[in-house]
Design an enzyme around this catalytic site. Structure first.
Site: not given
Length: 206
Positions: A19, A79, A154
């Site tokens: 991420d 991502e 996160d």
């Protein structure tokens, strides 16, 4: 009578989920075998104390390589970029994503990108789900009973990216190993030449 072919066990894969972030970057590591998945590790790369933007990028590259060398992932799931109103924030995030991708490329690891909407839909069935809802469902799906195992959103977001990739590829992969040379194969065959880290820190503060 027709001859029955022996059943071959599903190929085990290690998926590193990322991420991206310029201040806090999450990571999650999954072991995927067929339809089953098991969490191996997760944590964050904490860069809030690093003020120089280029030093931050260097730290990201260094830590992603450390995770790769420690867990020897077969694939990296990250991502994908999203479009926002703050152009400067988008540029910074894009740099962080690019550095993480470059680290995987340097180890010849296949890269897969997933949009935030796709990740949430895959796990919760709702593209508008909150980060907290995604984390809560991951605990159930991966049978995580320790409340401290998903300490930061996160980190759980990164685990969600890895799990999303697991879901989208588990039924499409052949049972036998594909035979393509990878970083994991290179390390296995050259153990004396490379020093790998068997365990990664759950978080880093510098």
């Amino acid at each position: 009578m027709p001859t029955l072919k022996p059943q071959t066990a599903p190929r085990e894969r290690i998926i590193l989920g990322i991420d991206p972030g310029t201040n806090v970057m999450g990571y999650g590591v999954l072991k995927s075998m067929g339809a089953k998945a098991e969490m191996l590790a997760l944590g964050v790369i904490d860069l809030r104390r690093v003020k120089d933007v280029y030093l931050k990028l260097g730290r990201i590259h260094e830590r992603i390589l450390s995770l790769i060398d420690g867990f020897l992932p077969d694939e990296l799931a990250i991502e994908a970029p999203f479009f926002g109103k703050n152009v400067q924030s988008m540029l910074k995030l894009g740099r962080a994503q690019g550095v993480a991708i470059a680290a995987a490329i340097s180890r010849d690891i296949p890269i897969h990108e997933y949009a935030p909407l796709k990740i949430k839909q895959s796990i919760t069935g709702n593209g508008a789900a909150s980060k907290e809802q995604v984390a809560a469902l991951l605990k159930k799906l991966l049978h995580i009973t320790d409340e401290n195992m998903l300490p930061q959103l996160d980190a759980s977001d990164a685990l969600a990216v890895a799990y999303c990739h697991h879901l989208h590829t588990a039924r499409q992969l052949p049972l036998a190993s594909h035979g393509k040379s990878s970083w994991k194969d290179f390390v296995r065959n050259n153990a004396g030449r490379i020093s790998t880290r068997k365990q990664a820190n759950q978080s880093e503060e510098r």
